[in-house]
Design an enzyme around this catalytic site. Structure first.
Site, PDB file in Angstrom:
ATOM      1  N   GLY A 153       0.720  -1.317   0.085  1.00  0.00           N
ATOM      2  CA  GLY A 153      -0.085  -0.103  -0.083  1.00  0.00           C
ATOM      3  C   GLY A 153       0.837   1.314  -0.084  1.00  0.00           C
ATOM      4  O   GLY A 153       2.055   1.303   0.277  1.00  0.00           O
ATOM      5  N   ASN A 185       0.224   8.371   2.568  1.00  0.00           N
ATOM      6  CA  ASN A 185       0.509   9.882   2.058  1.00  0.00           C
ATOM      7  C   ASN A 185       1.862   9.912   2.316  1.00  0.00           C
ATOM      8  O   ASN A 185       2.311  10.363   3.639  1.00  0.00           O
ATOM      9  CB  ASN A 185      -0.334  10.916   2.623  1.00  0.00           C
ATOM     10  CG  ASN A 185      -0.523  10.896   3.890  1.00  0.00           C
ATOM     11  OD1 ASN A 185      -0.009  11.690   4.840  1.00  0.00           O
ATOM     12  ND2 ASN A 185      -1.581  10.076   4.445  1.00  0.00           N
ATOM     13  N   GLY A 236       4.439   7.520   2.793  1.00  0.00           N
ATOM     14  CA  GLY A 236       5.361   6.385   2.915  1.00  0.00           C
ATOM     15  C   GLY A 236       4.764   5.244   2.012  1.00  0.00           C
ATOM     16  O   GLY A 236       3.624   5.143   1.466  1.00  0.00           O
ATOM     17  N   VAL A 284       4.460   0.943   2.103  1.00  0.00           N
ATOM     18  CA  VAL A 284       4.281  -0.327   2.714  1.00  0.00           C
ATOM     19  C   VAL A 284       4.666  -1.602   1.853  1.00  0.00           C
ATOM     20  O   VAL A 284       3.866  -1.781   0.787  1.00  0.00           O
ATOM     21  CB  VAL A 284       3.183  -0.614   3.463  1.00  0.00           C
ATOM     22  CG1 VAL A 284       3.238  -2.014   4.253  1.00  0.00           C
ATOM     23  CG2 VAL A 284       2.671   0.782   4.181  1.00  0.00           C
ATOM     24  N   LYS A 344       7.146  -0.689   6.348  1.00  0.00           N
ATOM     25  CA  LYS A 344       6.402   0.705   6.056  1.00  0.00           C
ATOM     26  C   LYS A 344       7.980   1.617   5.996  1.00  0.00           C
ATOM     27  O   LYS A 344       8.705   1.781   6.883  1.00  0.00           O
ATOM     28  CB  LYS A 344       5.728   1.223   7.408  1.00  0.00           C
ATOM     29  CG  LYS A 344       5.310   2.653   6.827  1.00  0.00           C
ATOM     30  CD  LYS A 344       4.226   2.783   7.803  1.00  0.00           C
ATOM     31  CE  LYS A 344       3.509   4.037   7.484  1.00  0.00           C
ATOM     32  NZ  LYS A 344       2.160   4.134   8.178  1.00  0.00           N
ATOM     33  N   ASP A 364      -7.364   8.523  13.940  1.00  0.00           N
ATOM     34  CA  ASP A 364      -7.706   8.245  12.609  1.00  0.00           C
ATOM     35  C   ASP A 364      -8.130   6.660  12.176  1.00  0.00           C
ATOM     36  O   ASP A 364      -7.676   5.967  11.340  1.00  0.00           O
ATOM     37  CB  ASP A 364      -6.170   8.357  11.654  1.00  0.00           C
ATOM     38  CG  ASP A 364      -6.443   8.695  10.156  1.00  0.00           C
ATOM     39  OD1 ASP A 364      -7.456   9.061   9.691  1.00  0.00           O
ATOM     40  OD2 ASP A 364      -5.432   8.467   9.424  1.00  0.00           O
TER      41      ASP A 364
HETATM   42  P1  ATP Z   1      -2.830   6.321   4.560  1.00  0.00           P
HETATM   43  O1  ATP Z   1      -2.320   7.681   4.734  1.00  0.00           O
HETATM   44  O2  ATP Z   1      -3.356   6.030   3.415  1.00  0.00           O
HETATM   45  O3  ATP Z   1      -3.761   6.054   5.958  1.00  0.00           O
HETATM   46  P2  ATP Z   1      -0.431   5.734   5.725  1.00  0.00           P
HETATM   47  O4  ATP Z   1       0.987   6.189   4.890  1.00  0.00           O
HETATM   48  O5  ATP Z   1      -0.640   6.153   7.062  1.00  0.00           O
HETATM   49  O6  ATP Z   1      -1.507   5.475   4.981  1.00  0.00           O
HETATM   50  P3  ATP Z   1      -0.642   2.821   6.508  1.00  0.00           P
HETATM   51  O7  ATP Z   1      -1.967   3.065   6.730  1.00  0.00           O
HETATM   52  O8  ATP Z   1       0.078   2.396   7.775  1.00  0.00           O
HETATM   53  O9  ATP Z   1       0.110   4.231   5.660  1.00  0.00           O
HETATM   54  O10 ATP Z   1      -0.413   1.816   5.410  1.00  0.00           O
HETATM   55  C1  ATP Z   1      -0.900   1.834   3.946  1.00  0.00           C
HETATM   56  C2  ATP Z   1      -1.444   0.694   3.477  1.00  0.00           C
HETATM   57  O11 ATP Z   1      -0.487  -0.415   3.313  1.00  0.00           O
HETATM   58  C3  ATP Z   1      -2.749   0.127   4.252  1.00  0.00           C
HETATM   59  O12 ATP Z   1      -3.726   0.612   4.021  1.00  0.00           O
HETATM   60  C4  ATP Z   1      -2.689  -1.447   3.926  1.00  0.00           C
HETATM   61  O13 ATP Z   1      -3.142  -1.504   2.713  1.00  0.00           O
HETATM   62  C5  ATP Z   1      -0.981  -1.548   3.803  1.00  0.00           C
HETATM   63  N1  ATP Z   1      -0.503  -2.049   5.184  1.00  0.00           N
HETATM   64  C6  ATP Z   1       0.085  -1.242   5.984  1.00  0.00           C
HETATM   65  N2  ATP Z   1       0.558  -2.177   6.888  1.00  0.00           N
HETATM   66  C7  ATP Z   1       0.353  -3.617   6.773  1.00  0.00           C
HETATM   67  C8  ATP Z   1       0.402  -4.719   7.259  1.00  0.00           C
HETATM   68  N3  ATP Z   1       1.158  -4.846   8.670  1.00  0.00           N
HETATM   69  N4  ATP Z   1       0.100  -5.733   6.634  1.00  0.00           N
HETATM   70  C9  ATP Z   1      -0.196  -5.630   5.483  1.00  0.00           C
HETATM   71  N5  ATP Z   1      -0.642  -4.578   4.789  1.00  0.00           N
HETATM   72  C10 ATP Z   1      -0.344  -3.432   5.421  1.00  0.00           C
END
Ligand code: ATP
Ligand code: MG
Length: 279
Positions: A15, A18, A20, A22, A37, A130
């Protein structure tokens, strides 16, 4: 389980958030899968601060209902990476879109786990801020874990109104928009309960509750609906217990909402409870 980042192999992208990314990664020696991440130090400073905050919070938490972080990597360049447990069924958001809406017994099972995560966080003075389907990770055993602590807050002893605009505004509680009108006795933790209520309603309806299906949220429409409209209600067919549960979450006046630990004893969860878990 600690090892250098060089022992990991990238298998793909799970994924993009915004700022980063993952990745799905594999530890070469043990073949074990993890989620990594990665945030670059030379990018947006807000994003960078968020990943440091997430790192600090994940280091403090130890619960089966919060995604585990095993290791953090930091390069001299400022790049930060968090090695997390891999959740192999994605998020509640992707599950909703791939397999459709959830039944009440399924939702009760999901809700119990989120509430255990929230009551753990709140007992440790952490507000998630969030909570939404895309920040709730799932594995093939239907275990649900809270993730993404980029905008979370650790409450200090001093009174802090904590009403800044962080998180996805769609799931933000009325008192976050307007603390004077809805925040009597405001303590911040109850904002997570509002977001939980909206999340559950979305998982049941199949679309974000304040908007008709398919409509993209624009900030002003949403804020008006959340602050000036009535809380959303379930369609006919929903049980009285589910209706009552959501009513306890979706009180516009934050002080009327139930706490996470109180909600764990709500009749909706009691009705569908089948497990024997003790913690
Ligand atoms: P956003 O701004 O979209 O909320 P973010 O940068 O804060 O994203 P996360 O929400 O932590 O990041 O992760 C982004 C995406 O990566 C998640 O919506 C999920 O699809 C995937 N993901 C994150 N952590 C994991 C994990 N431990 N196992 C599997 N998929 C994951
Ligand atoms: Mg996220």
């Amino acid at each position: 389980v600690t090892f250098p980042a060089a022992e990991l192999e990238k298998l793909g992208v799970l994924g993009h958030g915004n700022g980063g990314t993952v990745y799905k990664v594999q530890h070469k020696r043990t073949s074990k899968l993890y989620a990594l991440k990665v945030v670059h130090g030379d990018g947006d400073q807000t994003v960078y601060r968020q990943v440091l905050r997430e790192r600090d919070i994940l280091r403090k938490t130890d619960s089966p209902y919060i995604v585990r972080c095993y290791e953090t990597y930091e390069k001299p360049s400022g790049d930060v990476a968090l090695l997390m447990e891999y959740m192999d069924a994605g998020t509640l958001d992707t599950l909703l879109h791939n397999r459709g809406t959830f039944s009440e017994p399924e939702l009760a099972h999901i809700t119990r786990q989120i509430l255990k995560g929230l009551s753990y966080l709140h007992a440790h003075k952490i507000i998630h801020r969030d909570l939404k389907p895309s920040n709730l990770l799932v594995n093939k055993n239907m275990e649900v874990k809270i993730a993404d602590f980029g905008v979370s807050k650790i409450m200090s002893r001093t009174l802090d109104p904590c009403n800044s605009y962080v998180g996805t505004c769609a799931y933000m509680s009325p008192e976050r928009f307007d603390p004077n009108a809805y925040g009597g006795n405001y303590d911040g933790f109850l904002g997570d309960i509002w977001s939980l209520g909206l999340t559950l309603m979305e998982l049941h309806l199949g679309h974000f509750p304040f908007l008709p299906p398919g409509q993209r949220p624009d900030w002003a429409t949403l804020m008006c609906a959340i602050c000036f409209g009535d809380p959303p209600t379930l369609p006919s067919g929903a049980s009285d217990e589910f209706r009552s549960f959501l009513d306890c979450c979706l009180q516009k006046e934050s002080s009327k909402r139930w706490s996470a630990s109180r909600l764990l004893d709500h009749p909706f969860l009691v009705k569908y409870y089948q497990g024997t878990d003790s913690c």
